[in-house]
Design a protein around this motif. Structure first.
Motif, PDB file in Angstrom:
ATOM      1  N   ALA A  51      20.062  84.281   1.767  1.00 37.18           N
ATOM      2  CA  ALA A  51      21.634  84.554   1.328  1.00 37.18           C
ATOM      3  C   ALA A  51      22.418  85.814   2.156  1.00 37.18           C
ATOM      4  O   ALA A  51      21.590  86.463   2.215  1.00 37.18           O
ATOM      5  N   LEU A  52      23.496  86.078   3.035  1.00 38.42           N
ATOM      6  CA  LEU A  52      23.677  86.993   3.438  1.00 38.42           C
ATOM      7  C   LEU A  52      25.134  87.600   3.293  1.00 38.42           C
ATOM      8  O   LEU A  52      25.775  86.097   2.965  1.00 38.42           O
ATOM      9  N   THR A  53      25.639  88.236   3.223  1.00 39.48           N
ATOM     10  CA  THR A  53      26.866  88.966   2.674  1.00 39.48           C
ATOM     11  C   THR A  53      26.929  90.472   3.519  1.00 39.48           C
ATOM     12  O   THR A  53      26.368  90.911   3.989  1.00 39.48           O
ATOM     13  N   GLY A  54      28.530  90.273   2.751  1.00 38.15           N
ATOM     14  CA  GLY A  54      28.650  92.128   3.346  1.00 38.15           C
ATOM     15  C   GLY A  54      29.954  91.987   3.946  1.00 38.15           C
ATOM     16  O   GLY A  54      29.909  90.756   4.946  1.00 38.15           O
ATOM     17  N   SER A  55      30.431  92.210   4.069  1.00 36.88           N
ATOM     18  CA  SER A  55      32.003  92.542   4.895  1.00 36.88           C
ATOM     19  C   SER A  55      32.375  93.197   6.499  1.00 36.88           C
ATOM     20  O   SER A  55      32.579  92.834   7.292  1.00 36.88           O
ATOM     21  N   LEU A  56      30.277  93.420   6.971  1.00 39.73           N
ATOM     22  CA  LEU A  56      29.931  93.260   8.485  1.00 39.73           C
ATOM     23  C   LEU A  56      29.753  91.955   8.748  1.00 39.73           C
ATOM     24  O   LEU A  56      29.366  91.701   9.987  1.00 39.73           O
ATOM     25  N   VAL A  57      29.651  90.867   7.949  1.00 39.87           N
ATOM     26  CA  VAL A  57      28.498  89.968   8.145  1.00 39.87           C
ATOM     27  C   VAL A  57      30.303  88.852   8.709  1.00 39.87           C
ATOM     28  O   VAL A  57      30.557  88.948   7.256  1.00 39.87           O
ATOM     29  N   GLN A  58      29.846  88.159   9.537  1.00 35.17           N
ATOM     30  CA  GLN A  58      31.438  86.859   9.900  1.00 35.17           C
ATOM     31  C   GLN A  58      30.484  85.298   9.601  1.00 35.17           C
ATOM     32  O   GLN A  58      29.999  85.493   9.797  1.00 35.17           O
ATOM     33  N   PRO A  59      31.061  85.130   9.632  1.00 34.65           N
ATOM     34  CA  PRO A  59      30.695  83.514   9.148  1.00 34.65           C
ATOM     35  C   PRO A  59      30.049  82.830  10.327  1.00 34.65           C
ATOM     36  O   PRO A  59      28.957  82.774   9.674  1.00 34.65           O
ATOM     37  N   ILE A  66      23.568  83.311  14.317  1.00 34.40           N
ATOM     38  CA  ILE A  66      23.099  83.898  15.312  1.00 34.40           C
ATOM     39  C   ILE A  66      21.960  84.826  15.296  1.00 34.40           C
ATOM     40  O   ILE A  66      21.359  84.253  15.356  1.00 34.40           O
ATOM     41  N   ILE A  67      21.914  85.095  13.773  1.00 33.87           N
ATOM     42  CA  ILE A  67      20.612  86.155  13.531  1.00 33.87           C
ATOM     43  C   ILE A  67      20.267  85.279  12.997  1.00 33.87           C
ATOM     44  O   ILE A  67      18.811  85.215  12.888  1.00 33.87           O
ATOM     45  N   ARG A  68      19.513  83.826  12.563  1.00 36.00           N
ATOM     46  CA  ARG A  68      18.785  82.714  12.326  1.00 36.00           C
ATOM     47  C   ARG A  68      18.289  82.294  13.361  1.00 36.00           C
ATOM     48  O   ARG A  68      16.873  82.266  13.954  1.00 36.00           O
ATOM     49  N   GLN A  69      18.756  83.064  15.076  1.00 33.83           N
ATOM     50  CA  GLN A  69      18.619  82.185  16.293  1.00 33.83           C
ATOM     51  C   GLN A  69      17.445  83.525  16.887  1.00 33.83           C
ATOM     52  O   GLN A  69      16.489  83.524  17.197  1.00 33.83           O
ATOM     53  N   GLU A  70      17.648  84.650  16.702  1.00 30.63           N
ATOM     54  CA  GLU A  70      17.658  86.083  16.829  1.00 30.63           C
ATOM     55  C   GLU A  70      15.898  85.599  15.612  1.00 30.63           C
ATOM     56  O   GLU A  70      15.323  86.529  16.754  1.00 30.63           O
ATOM     57  N   HIS A  80       8.292  78.366   8.799  1.00 30.32           N
ATOM     58  CA  HIS A  80       8.460  79.099   7.768  1.00 30.32           C
ATOM     59  C   HIS A  80       9.887  79.829   7.620  1.00 30.32           C
ATOM     60  O   HIS A  80      10.133  80.439   7.234  1.00 30.32           O
ATOM     61  N   MET A  81      10.562  79.164   8.283  1.00 29.87           N
ATOM     62  CA  MET A  81      12.350  80.043   8.164  1.00 29.87           C
ATOM     63  C   MET A  81      12.818  79.206   6.663  1.00 29.87           C
ATOM     64  O   MET A  81      13.015  78.585   6.825  1.00 29.87           O
ATOM     65  N   PRO A  82      13.564  79.844   6.136  1.00 25.24           N
ATOM     66  CA  PRO A  82      14.124  79.824   4.750  1.00 25.24           C
ATOM     67  C   PRO A  82      15.800  79.057   5.620  1.00 25.24           C
ATOM     68  O   PRO A  82      15.970  78.843   6.932  1.00 25.24           O
ATOM     69  N   GLN A  83      16.531  78.365   4.154  1.00 28.25           N
ATOM     70  CA  GLN A  83      17.695  78.081   4.474  1.00 28.25           C
ATOM     71  C   GLN A  83      18.174  79.737   4.750  1.00 28.25           C
ATOM     72  O   GLN A  83      18.031  80.293   3.614  1.00 28.25           O
ATOM     73  N   MET A  84      19.182  79.092   5.814  1.00 23.29           N
ATOM     74  CA  MET A  84      20.021  80.977   6.162  1.00 23.29           C
ATOM     75  C   MET A  84      21.690  80.370   5.336  1.00 23.29           C
ATOM     76  O   MET A  84      22.259  80.351   6.106  1.00 23.29           O
ATOM     77  N   ILE A  85      21.847  81.249   4.426  1.00 28.45           N
ATOM     78  CA  ILE A  85      23.628  80.915   3.794  1.00 28.45           C
ATOM     79  C   ILE A  85      24.583  82.144   3.790  1.00 28.45           C
ATOM     80  O   ILE A  85      24.155  82.801   4.523  1.00 28.45           O
ATOM     81  N   LEU A  86      25.594  81.630   3.443  1.00 25.75           N
ATOM     82  CA  LEU A  86      26.816  83.403   3.741  1.00 25.75           C
ATOM     83  C   LEU A  86      26.994  82.908   2.414  1.00 25.75           C
ATOM     84  O   LEU A  86      27.289  82.375   2.013  1.00 25.75           O
ATOM     85  N   LEU A  87      26.683  84.038   1.836  1.00 26.20           N
ATOM     86  CA  LEU A  87      27.601  84.495   0.648  1.00 26.20           C
ATOM     87  C   LEU A  87      29.502  84.662   0.442  1.00 26.20           C
ATOM     88  O   LEU A  87      29.229  85.804   0.384  1.00 26.20           O
ATOM     89  N   GLU A  88      29.752  83.734   0.079  1.00 24.18           N
ATOM     90  CA  GLU A  88      31.304  84.267   0.541  1.00 24.18           C
ATOM     91  C   GLU A  88      31.988  85.566  -0.869  1.00 24.18           C
ATOM     92  O   GLU A  88      33.226  86.126  -0.433  1.00 24.18           O
TER      93      GLU A  88
END
Length: 343
Positions: free
Chosen positions: A280-288, A293-297, A306-314
């Motif tokens: 889960a990605l979070t923080g004020s620097l992270v936009q939806p 984009i980060i997943r593709q990188e 091997h990629m996990p589920q990647m979500i935004l923790l709002e």
């Protein structure tokens, strides 16, 4: 006091705690139900329940429906008999704050508040706690969440220099005679996030935060347990050897042109080491839109399988406070568990 007397008192305390935890879990129960849940005898449960009843810890409620004969008494733990303080300390974009919640033994918030202060030091934290204990004398435990690495009740790495290398946990415990836990903010956030998911089996998950004005951090649950590491340094991803200084890292993370590439390197490192089910990605620097984009990188380094589920923790603050309240409540039971194990 001899060892036999000591052991007798410890057994009594542990039995009392078993009855407390059984009643808290069941909400209402008869003596027989408590005995079954605790594996204690009916006579022992009867004695403990009477003591807790006299102390106001336990309440008698409506009688159990009877199939004939005298109905069995029903007991309920008084969730307002004791309270805890959960205090969240934050620093973001130059602002420092302390958010607190007073919660009962069911984890229900009965009061809360927020204070900004330009100097969050031990004296300030102590003043807030002292005021709250005077207001709520039934407070039995204090949980403090901080932005930094904590080892044996001492913060050794932090964005708030005034709190570094201060035995804050021991100071609060000794002065106010309450249970105290001092924990890293990301550990508490991932703990709260994890337990809100209601996983059927133990999982490995991580929460990674990118906050304005700070370097990144991460919290990790490995097989259902907080992963802190040998010196409680786990999750300090700002120290990853990315080939640049922390000053350059800070600048690149705060620049939208370089944010995604650098963030993905940190996230990919966690994936390679932990192989989590979810990040889960979070923080004020992270936009939806940044999540994909980060997943593709990350896919430049990590095979897709091997990629996990990647979500935004709002709403990370909600998970943070949830985790802190849960861990602080657990500390009330843990104190007796450690005695039982001879630690």
């Amino acid at each position: 006091m001899n060892s036999i007397t000591n052991n007798t008192m410890l057994v009594k305390q542990m039995n009392q705690e078993k009855v407390r935890q059984a009643l808290i879990a069941m909400r209402t129960a008869t003596k027989a139900m408590v005995a079954q849940a605790t594996t204690l005898s009916i006579a022992t449960c009867n004695h403990i329940l009477n003591e807790l009843l006299d102390a106001g810890e336990v309440l008698e409620v409506a009688m159990d429906d009877s199939k004939g004969g005298r109905p069995a008494k029903m007991y309920q733990y008084n969730m307002h008999h004791s309270y805890i303080i959960a205090a969240v300390i934050k620093t973001e974009a130059g602002s420092r704050s302390l958010t607190y919640a007073i919660a009962n033994l069911a984890g229900e918030i009965v009061d809360q508040g927020y204070e900004e202060h330009n100097r969050i030091d031990p004296a300030f934290i102590d003043r807030v706690i002292e005021r709250l204990i005077l207001q709520y004398p039934q407070i039995r435990a204090v949980g403090i969440g901080v932005p930094g690495a904590v080892d044996q009740g001492v913060i050794n790495v932090s964005d708030i220099p005034e709190l570094t290398n201060v035995p804050l946990e021991a100071f609060i415990r000794e002065k106010h005679k309450v249970e105290v836990i001092l924990e890293n903010d990301m550990n508490l956030t991932v703990y709260g996030f994890y337990h809100k998911q209601g996983y059927d089996e133990k999982q490995t998950v991580a929460v990674v935060t990118f906050i304005d004005g700070s370097l990144p951090g991460a919290g990790m649950m490995v097989d259902g347990r907080i992963h802190r590491g040998f010196t409680r340094f786990a999750g300090e991803i700002a120290f990853l050897p990315l080939g640049i200084s922390q000053e350059a890292q800070f600048q690149q993370l705060h620049d939208r042109k370089t944010f995604h590439v650098l963030a993905a390197r940190s996230v990919a490192s966690l994936i390679a080491i932990l192989n989590p089910e979810t990040i889960a990605l979070t923080g004020s620097l992270v936009q939806p839109a940044d999540v994909n984009i980060i997943r593709q990188e990350c896919l430049k380094y990590i095979p897709d399988m091997h990629m996990p589920q990647m979500i935004l923790l709002e709403h990370p603050d909600q998970d943070y406070m949830y985790g802190l309240i849960a861990r602080t409540l657990e500390s009330l039971a843990y104190s007796l568990e450690l005695v039982e194990k001879g630690k």
